[in-house]
Scaffold this motif. Structure first.
Motif, PDB file in Angstrom:
ATOM      1  N   GLY A  53      -2.153   0.868 -10.043  1.00 56.23           N
ATOM      2  CA  GLY A  53      -0.572   0.828 -10.647  1.00 56.23           C
ATOM      3  C   GLY A  53      -0.581  -0.338 -11.299  1.00 56.23           C
ATOM      4  N   TYR A  87      -0.681   4.201  -8.142  1.00 57.67           N
ATOM      5  CA  TYR A  87       0.232   4.748  -8.772  1.00 57.67           C
ATOM      6  C   TYR A  87       0.295   6.332  -8.555  1.00 57.67           C
ATOM      7  CZ  TYR A  87       2.735   7.068 -12.989  1.00 57.67           C
ATOM      8  OH  TYR A  87       3.522   7.929 -13.406  1.00 57.67           O
ATOM      9  N   SER A 133       4.778   4.773  -6.277  1.00 59.97           N
ATOM     10  CA  SER A 133       3.979   3.597  -6.673  1.00 59.97           C
ATOM     11  C   SER A 133       4.226   2.151  -6.193  1.00 59.97           C
ATOM     12  CB  SER A 133       4.121   3.405  -8.168  1.00 59.97           C
ATOM     13  OG  SER A 133       5.558   3.439  -8.520  1.00 59.97           O
TER      14      SER A 133
END
Length: 291
Positions: A53, A87, A133
């Motif tokens: 992420g 993510y 996320s």
């Protein structure tokens, strides 16, 4: 009457400028982390893409799952989302029956909105996308080939949206290339001041216009869960085809020092290109069938 979105005059800005509004999905059990942990690992692999992420705004949006893997399985990723930098993007979660109502209600609302604007009687190719996320995750700069409503369900994020058709942000050839499902536009750090940041909390929604560049930064406190509906309508479908027309014509014109007129400057020219591209596509399909 709209079922999913707060109604109002803000829809007059649709596909011209970004704007915030409220959605009606807050607290829905289908979008709880418990349900997401249940159904995401059961989806076909082609529907689930995930990566680290903590990316950079200028990273390649499309290749992030390959270039920046998090080293975990999808089940491990979801279970540790609060503490592991990750993510997840789920393409068309409506393949799971728990999302059927979402898709139906959103499509109905979008039909009402495009009819109000005189954009025909139907929407084109609607798709849902689900995003889960970690805190502080970054979604790199990119443009979409659709009009988009993003609904924040839990957590928070800042979405910076740039004016569509601004050549200082996305050059014409970059938008054309993206419509052809090729490489997306490059991030130009000098254009950052041209963007408008929108702070989204749970219950907020954001309209991102067709081909408007944007990037995202999650808040630091909690996991972010958001749902997007991507779609086109008669006017954006014309522009998709006009961009594809330019993409096809650009190499040949460049050989004689010319370039096609950018899309987004003239509705009349865009529609002419759209009709020409569609007619040529039909002719090519007919010739291929004849062969």
């Amino acid at each position: 009457m709209l079922k999913c979105f707060e109604d109002g005059d803000h829809f007059e800005l649709q596909d011209k400028l970004a704007f915030k509004l409220k959605h009606q999905f807050q607290g829905h059990p289908t979008l709880s982390l418990d349900n997401l942990c249940r159904f995401i690992p059961s989806l076909p692999k082609a529907h689930v893409h995930y990566s680290k992420g903590l990316l950079q705004t200028g990273d390649d949006f499309d290749s992030a799952p390959v270039d920046h893997p998090n080293g975990l399985s999808i089940t491990q990723t979801i279970e540790n989302m609060r503490t592991v930098d990750s993510y997840i993007m789920v393409r068309q979660p409506e393949v799971d029956p728990s999302f059927a109502d979402f898709q139906r209600d959103l499509v109905n609302d979008l039909q009402v909105l495009v009819q109000r604007r005189g954009w025909g009687n139907r929407i084109v190719n609607p798709k849902l996308y689900l995003f889960v996320s970690s805190p502080n995750s970054v979604t790199p700069f990119h443009i979409d080939r659709f009009s988009n409503f993003l609904m924040q369900v839990s957590g928070s994020k800042t979405v910076t949206v740039f004016p569509p058709w601004d050549e200082r942000v996305v050059a014409p050839h970059e938008a054309e290339r993206r419509m052809a499902d090729e490489k997306g536009p490059a991030w130009k750090p000098g254009s950052q001041t041209l963007g408008t940041p929108f702070q989204l909390e749970a219950g907020d929604a954001l309209h991102i216009p067709f081909v408007a560049g944007h990037h995202v930064k999650n808040g630091p406190q909690d996991v972010s869960v958001s749902l997007s509906v991507f779609f086109n309508h008669r006017e954006t479908a014309h522009r998709v085809r006009a961009l594809l027309f330019n993409h096809a014509m650009r190499p040949g014109m460049a050989k004689v020092g010319l370039a096609p007129r950018p899309v987004g400057k003239s509705a009349m020219h865009d529609q002419l290109k759209s009709h020409t591209y569609r007619a040529a596509s039909w002719m090519l399909r007919g010739l291929n069938k004849a062969d």
